[in-house]
Every structure is written in structure tokens, then in C-alpha cells.
Design a protein around this motif. Structure first.
Motif, PDB file in Angstrom:
ATOM      1  N   GLN A 161      29.152  53.987  46.573  1.00  0.00           N
ATOM      2  CA  GLN A 161      30.539  54.089  46.998  1.00  0.00           C
ATOM      3  C   GLN A 161      31.433  53.208  46.137  1.00  0.00           C
ATOM      4  OE1 GLN A 161      31.932  56.130  49.306  1.00  0.00           O
ATOM      5  NE2 GLN A 161      33.911  55.307  48.620  1.00  0.00           N
ATOM      6  N   TRP A 162      30.961  51.997  45.849  1.00  0.00           N
ATOM      7  CA  TRP A 162      31.747  51.105  44.983  1.00  0.00           C
ATOM      8  C   TRP A 162      31.887  51.704  43.591  1.00  0.00           C
ATOM      9  CZ3 TRP A 162      30.568  48.679  40.366  1.00  0.00           C
ATOM     10  CH2 TRP A 162      31.527  47.768  39.909  1.00  0.00           C
ATOM     11  N   PHE A 163      30.773  52.172  43.028  1.00  0.00           N
ATOM     12  CA  PHE A 163      30.806  52.767  41.695  1.00  0.00           C
ATOM     13  C   PHE A 163      31.772  53.949  41.636  1.00  0.00           C
ATOM     14  CE2 PHE A 163      29.241  56.378  39.178  1.00  0.00           C
ATOM     15  CZ  PHE A 163      29.403  55.872  37.893  1.00  0.00           C
ATOM     16  N   ALA A 185      36.745  56.585  39.853  1.00  0.00           N
ATOM     17  CA  ALA A 185      37.904  57.421  40.158  1.00  0.00           C
ATOM     18  C   ALA A 185      39.199  56.646  39.959  1.00  0.00           C
ATOM     19  CB  ALA A 185      37.807  57.937  41.599  1.00  0.00           C
ATOM     20  N   GLY A 186      39.202  55.363  40.324  1.00  0.00           N
ATOM     21  CA  GLY A 186      40.384  54.550  40.152  1.00  0.00           C
ATOM     22  C   GLY A 186      40.773  54.385  38.693  1.00  0.00           C
ATOM     23  N   LEU A 187      39.788  54.231  37.825  1.00  0.00           N
ATOM     24  CA  LEU A 187      40.080  54.094  36.390  1.00  0.00           C
ATOM     25  C   LEU A 187      40.607  55.400  35.801  1.00  0.00           C
ATOM     26  CD1 LEU A 187      37.023  51.926  35.307  1.00  0.00           C
ATOM     27  CD2 LEU A 187      39.437  51.302  35.054  1.00  0.00           C
ATOM     28  N   GLN A 188      40.160  56.511  36.342  1.00  0.00           N
ATOM     29  CA  GLN A 188      40.661  57.790  35.848  1.00  0.00           C
ATOM     30  C   GLN A 188      42.121  58.017  36.230  1.00  0.00           C
ATOM     31  OE1 GLN A 188      37.450  60.355  37.458  1.00  0.00           O
ATOM     32  NE2 GLN A 188      37.034  60.959  35.340  1.00  0.00           N
ATOM     33  N   THR A 189      42.486  57.578  37.423  1.00  0.00           N
ATOM     34  CA  THR A 189      43.870  57.796  37.883  1.00  0.00           C
ATOM     35  C   THR A 189      44.795  56.654  37.463  1.00  0.00           C
ATOM     36  OG1 THR A 189      43.301  56.773  40.018  1.00  0.00           O
ATOM     37  CG2 THR A 189      43.145  59.183  39.844  1.00  0.00           C
ATOM     38  N   GLN A 190      44.266  55.440  37.375  1.00  0.00           N
ATOM     39  CA  GLN A 190      45.064  54.276  36.965  1.00  0.00           C
ATOM     40  C   GLN A 190      44.282  53.467  35.924  1.00  0.00           C
ATOM     41  OE1 GLN A 190      45.719  52.504  40.925  1.00  0.00           O
ATOM     42  NE2 GLN A 190      47.894  52.979  40.679  1.00  0.00           N
TER      43      GLN A 190
END
Length: 332
Positions: free
Chosen positions: A10-12, A17-22
Motif C-alpha cells: 500500500q505504501w509503495f 501514484a503520487g509521483l506520477q500525479t505530482q
């Protein structure tokens, strides 16, 4: 996913996903730093199916030596990439300049996957010039990047550096595709320097020295085979490496046989030369060499313990030069 606990995955997945969007540099650096703590450092140990999938994803991709945290760091770096390839290459270069060694291992292993890989070539050269063997091997071993992007000078430097670091070359992709005269000359000179200093000579050195040997190089090879340059058993095998890799393949053996035949004004196959060498220098012999080691088809011997038990350069009843060529002839 199967290698991680639900919480770890879940952390990974959240970070990816966070790096892809921001794609913020701070978030990227934080994810890279936390990966070992959150995911562990276990070896990846990819299955045969996963290795095949890696090859399908990218030709030459081989994650055999990767760990879980290194795989995650490569994924985070890919997620950080947006449309600007040049900017991404600049960010990766900055990361190389500031990373600790464990981050470097992951980043260098991911070079072949990163966008705009040509722009990363100066940093790849830094990796193969490193005095830290793990850093060197992260770029050199099981990595398609050097084969595809190194020019001849960089390639030759990588091969020669392996012997200064007591590393090996059988894990270098394309090692048998880029033999060249300059490389042979460099390795023959290294052999001569080490003979003069009484230092260990890795048997793998002949793998790249033989195919394009100059007349002077052939003379040095003959010295090694005939045992006229000191204790050949110690020079070709030594006793301090846990695994001895000779790595001469059948076609290279034939190539060497052709060289020797030309010098003699005759035409003999490698196998015939092996027979002729059976009688050479019975005083200098190797100990503990089987026909091949188990874990790689290019590995043809493992002799650390036996060499120390019997002393350097000893095996019953087989001269060093003949044994080397015989092992090469048997092949994988």
C-alpha cells in the motif's frame, strides 16, 4: 506485490501514484530514502516467468541481482519522469552525484529503462570507473546499457577495470560480441605487468585477450600455455578467489588454435593443440578444477579451497596450459 506485506505494498503503490500525479523532487527523494525501511532489502529472486517478462518488457533486462528496495527505487524514478526527457536525465544525473551507495546501485541498474538513456552515458562511465566493486557491477553486470551505449573506449575501460577490482566479466552482456584489437593489447600488457610483479592473473582475462591477439600477444599466450613466465598455475589460477572463471568458449579456443598453427606453419584444430599441450610443463599444474561450475554456463571451474589445500598451482597429472584449453573445448 506477492513479495510485500499488504501494508508495504500500500505504501509503495501510494508513493508511485503520487509521483506520477505530482512529480516533485522532494517527494521522489523521500520515497527513494524510505524504500528499504518500508519494503525491506530482500533479494528479488525473480522466477523464470518473471525473467522472461522482463526480457519482453525491455530486451536485455535482467533483474536477477536486484533486491526489492532497488526495484522500488527504479519504479519511483520511472514514475517521477514526465514529458521532458532532457530534464529527467538532468535530475537523474543530480541524483547520482548526491546518492549514497545503495541508492546508486538501484539507479545504475535502472539506466537501461530510463528515458533519454544516451544523456546518462557520462554518469554510466563514472560507474565503471568507480573503485567500489558493487557500484561497478551495478552498471557492468547483467545490464544491457554498456553493450548498447558505450563506445569502444568506454567498453574497453569497463573490461579492464573488472580485473583491477577482482570482479568477473562473464555477467557482462555482450562480452563475446565486442572483442577488439585495442582491448587485447591492453589485457596482454596487463598480463605482462602482473607477471613482472608476481601478481595474480584472473583466468577470464584470456577470454577477451585471445580473439584479436597481435603477434606479440600470441607470444604472451604461448608463454602462459607453456609455463615459461613463472609459475603458470599461480599466474592463471592463483588461490584467493572463491570462484575461478576461465570462460574461453569453443570458437575462441579454435581462434587461439589458428594463431598457434600459423606460428607453427601448420593448420591444427583447437582440439589437436590440446593434445599437443598435454605434454607441456608437468611441474605446473592446477588443483580442484571441475569441468564447469554449476551456476553459470560460462563458469568452468571453482577452486578456492582446493588451491589453498594443495598450494598454488597444483593438480595431479595435468599441465596448466592443456587443462585450460581442455576446459574451453568441453564448453558449456
Amino acid at each position: 506485490k506477492a513479495r510485500l506485506s499488504p501494508e508495504a505494498f500500500q505504501w509503495f503503490d501510494t508513493e508511485r501514484a503520487g509521483l506520477q500525479t505530482q512529480p516533485e523532487q522532494g517527494r521522489w527523494f523521500k520515497a527513494l530514502g524510505l524504500a528499504p525501511r518500508k519494503l525491506g532489502k530482500a533479494d528479488l529472486k525473480p522466477s523464470e516467468a518473471e525473467l522472461q517478462a522482463a526480457q519482453a518488457l525491455r530486451h536485455g533486462l535482467d533483474p536477477t541481482d536486484w533486491s526489492v528496495d532497488q526495484t522500488a527505487r527504479i519504479c519511483f524514478t520511472l514514475a517521477f519522469h514526465q514529458a521532458d526527457d532532457a530534464s529527467f536525465a538532468h535530475q537523474v544525473s543530480l541524483l547520482v552525484d548526491t546518492s549514497e551507495i545503495n541508492e546508486l546501485l538501484a539507479i545504475f541498474r535502472g539506466f537501461a529503462l530510463f528515458p533519454h538513456p544516451q544523456a546518462l552515458e557520462p554518469k554510466a562511465r563514472e560507474a565503471i570507473r568507480s573503485t567500489m566493486r558493487p557500484v561497478y557491477e551495478a552498471m557492468a553486470h547483467r545490464n544491457p546499457y554498456p553493450l548498447e551505449f558505450f563506445d569502444e573506449a568506454a567498453w574497453n575501460q569497463m573490461i579492464v577495470k573488472a580485473f583491477f577490482l577482482d570482479s568477473s566479466i562473464w555477467q557482462i552482456q555482450g562480452v563475446d560480441q565486442r572483442f577488439n584489437t585495442d582491448l587485447s593489447i591492453m589485457l596482454i600488457k596487463l598480463v605482462q605487468e602482473r607477471w613482472a610483479a608476481g601478481r595474480f592473473i584472473a583466468p577470464e582475462i584470456w577470454r577477451c585477450a585471445v580473439p584479436h591477439a597481435t603477434p606479440e600477444g600470441v607470444g604472451v599466450i604461448l608463454q602462459a600455455l607453456q609455463g615459461t613466465a613463472g609459475d603458470v598455475g599461480e599466474g592463471l589460477l592463483g588461490g584467493h578467489q572463491g570462484q575461478v572463471v576461465v570462460g574461453l568458449k569453443a570458437k575462441q579456443l579454435h581462434h587461439l588454435g589458428h594463431h598457434l598453427a600459423v606460428l607453427a606453419g601448420e593448420h591444427h584444430t583447437g582440439a589437436e593443440i590440446v593434445g599437443r599441450l598435454e605434454g607441456l610443463d608437468h611441474r605446473r599444474q592446477l588443483d580442484g578444477l571441475g569441468p564447469r561450475a554449476k551456476h553459470d554456463r560460462d563458469v568452468v571451474g571453482a577452486a578456492h579451497g582446493a588451491a589453498h589445500r594443495a598450494g598454488p598451482g597444483r593438480e595431479k597429472g595435468r599441465p596448466a596450459g592443456a587443462l585450460i584449453l581442455k576446459m574451453a573445448a568441453e564448453g558449456p
